[in-house]
Design an enzyme around this catalytic site. Structure first.
Site, PDB file in Angstrom:
ATOM      1  N   MET A   1       0.840  -1.199   0.000  1.00  0.00           N
ATOM      2  CA  MET A   1       0.000   0.000   0.000  1.00  0.00           C
ATOM      3  C   MET A   1       0.871   1.244   0.000  1.00  0.00           C
ATOM      4  O   MET A   1       1.738   1.401   0.864  1.00  0.00           O
ATOM      5  CB  MET A   1      -0.920  -0.002   1.237  1.00  0.00           C
ATOM      6  CG  MET A   1      -1.966  -1.103   1.225  1.00  0.00           C
ATOM      7  SD  MET A   1      -2.980  -1.115   2.730  1.00  0.00           S
ATOM      8  CE  MET A   1      -1.834  -1.907   3.881  1.00  0.00           C
TER       9      MET A   1
ATOM     10  N   GLN B   1       7.436  -4.763  -4.908  1.00  0.00           N
ATOM     11  CA  GLN B   1       6.466  -4.625  -5.990  1.00  0.00           C
ATOM     12  C   GLN B   1       6.834  -3.454  -6.905  1.00  0.00           C
ATOM     13  O   GLN B   1       7.131  -2.364  -6.428  1.00  0.00           O
ATOM     14  CB  GLN B   1       5.059  -4.403  -5.439  1.00  0.00           C
ATOM     15  CG  GLN B   1       3.998  -4.483  -6.546  1.00  0.00           C
ATOM     16  CD  GLN B   1       2.615  -4.100  -6.072  1.00  0.00           C
ATOM     17  OE1 GLN B   1       2.339  -2.934  -5.809  1.00  0.00           O
ATOM     18  NE2 GLN B   1       1.726  -5.086  -5.970  1.00  0.00           N
TER      19      GLN B   1
ATOM     20  N   CYS C   1      -3.356  -1.289  -9.360  1.00  0.00           N
ATOM     21  CA  CYS C   1      -3.561   0.041  -8.775  1.00  0.00           C
ATOM     22  C   CYS C   1      -4.533   0.846  -9.634  1.00  0.00           C
ATOM     23  O   CYS C   1      -4.288   1.059 -10.823  1.00  0.00           O
ATOM     24  CB  CYS C   1      -2.238   0.787  -8.650  1.00  0.00           C
ATOM     25  SG  CYS C   1      -2.445   2.459  -7.979  1.00  0.00           S
TER      26      CYS C   1
END
Length: 329
Positions: A19, A72, A102
């Site tokens: 996140m 990521q 995303c």
């Protein structure tokens, strides 16, 4: 046991989602301590890594106590994704994850993240570019499709598996849904039950309670669950889910003392990683979440937000403990 390449995870592992501006090393350390089995960095721009952007490079910070840990990356250019995968490999994470999920406009507009859901051929080429550029296991996180009229996760799962990825995480919403509406895990179940799919399939979306985690496990047959927003300000969710799945009983909710300790630890690790002032500024977004449900916290909130030294924060924590101890969490 669930395997991602050579990485061995427990049966039905719980993953911490990557996140932006949340999944940094201090937050990951707290989640690891409370039961997360596999964690990911914040997502990192492939273009930023190649430009040697300071913010992107800082996101490569990983520590041995976090393992297994994945980094990521996202991007819409094959060469940039290939180069960034090689850069990522130099810091020796346990795996590389590709973000095709995303939904944020500034990412999608660059033809990255969920924007790639409109072009499966490009998604395949980008994935192949990463897989061929690293010896590390490569995994992917994506969504069901661009919108309800173009759900293409069935094709995506099969074609990405063919590229050599070792696991797939599916956020059970479309890009158009962003984070609204209800996640539809039936699609995850269908992918998992596809006889052609051999890699682990992890589910993501709306995992905000132990009951939901249990229901998703029983009903949709996924190999594990990735938790995102449900862990913000509540790292205890990992051990709570594990205990519930094992015993059918719920652990007691964290006490005020537990929450204050978590704030202190999170702040100390944030300061250690970023420096005192920036570390405590970074903490401002977390206070509301840690004290969610404590009605009288509002009176102290502004003072927590103003604390710019650890000594100030320690005094506030002591004061909060004295003032709020009698109140129910």
């Amino acid at each position: 046991m669930v395997k991602i390449g050579n990485i061995e995870l427990p049966e039905f592992p719980l993953l911490l989602a990557p996140m932006e501006d949340v999944s940094d090393p201090p937050f990951r350390k707290l989640c690891k301590m409370h039961g997360a089995d596999l964690m990911y960095s914040e997502f990192i721009s492939s273009e930023g890594l190649i430009r040697d952007a300071i913010k992107s490079r800082k996101k490569l910070d990983i520590f041995d106590y976090e393992r297994p840990i994945g980094i990521q990356i996202f991007g819409g250019d094959e060469e940039a994704m290939s180069m960034s995968a090689r850069i990522v490999e130099t810091v020796q994470p346990d795996l590389v994850d590709i973000n095709f999920g995303c939904p944020v406009k500034k990412v999608v507009c660059k033809g990255a993240g969920a924007g790639v859901l409109k072009d499966i051929d490009l998604m395949v080429r980008l994935t192949k570019a990463v897989v061929s550029s690293t010896h590390l296991p490569v995994t992917v996180k994506t969504r069901l499709g661009w919108d309800t009229e173009s759900i293409n996760i069935d094709e995506v799962a099969e074609r990405l598996q063919e590229t050599g990825i070792k696991a797939l995480t599916i956020h059970a919403r479309t890009r158009s849904q962003m984070y609204k509406g209800e996640a539809d895990w039936q699609h995850i179940s269908r992918i998992k039950n596809n006889p052609n799919i051999e890699i682990p399939i992890f589910g993501n979306g709306d995992v905000a309670s132990v009951e939901k985690a249990w229901m998703y496990k029983q009903k949709y047959n996924c190999d594990g669950i990735m938790i995102g927003r449900g862990a913000i300000g509540y790292p205890w969710i990992f051990n709570e889910i594990k205990h519930f799945l094992k015993t059918g009983e719920k652990l007691a909710q964290p006490s005020l003392e537990d929450r204050l300790l978590a704030v202190r630890q999170h702040a100390e690790w944030s300061v250690e990683w970023k420096g005192e002032r920036p570390g405590l500024v970074e903490m401002r977004q977390h206070y509301n979440n840690y004290f969610k449900g404590i009605s009288h916290f509002k009176a102290l909130k502004s003072r927590f937000l103003q604390a710019l030294t650890l000594s100030e924060l320690y005094e506030l924590i002591k004061e909060a403990k004295d003032q709020l101890t009698e109140l129910e969490v």
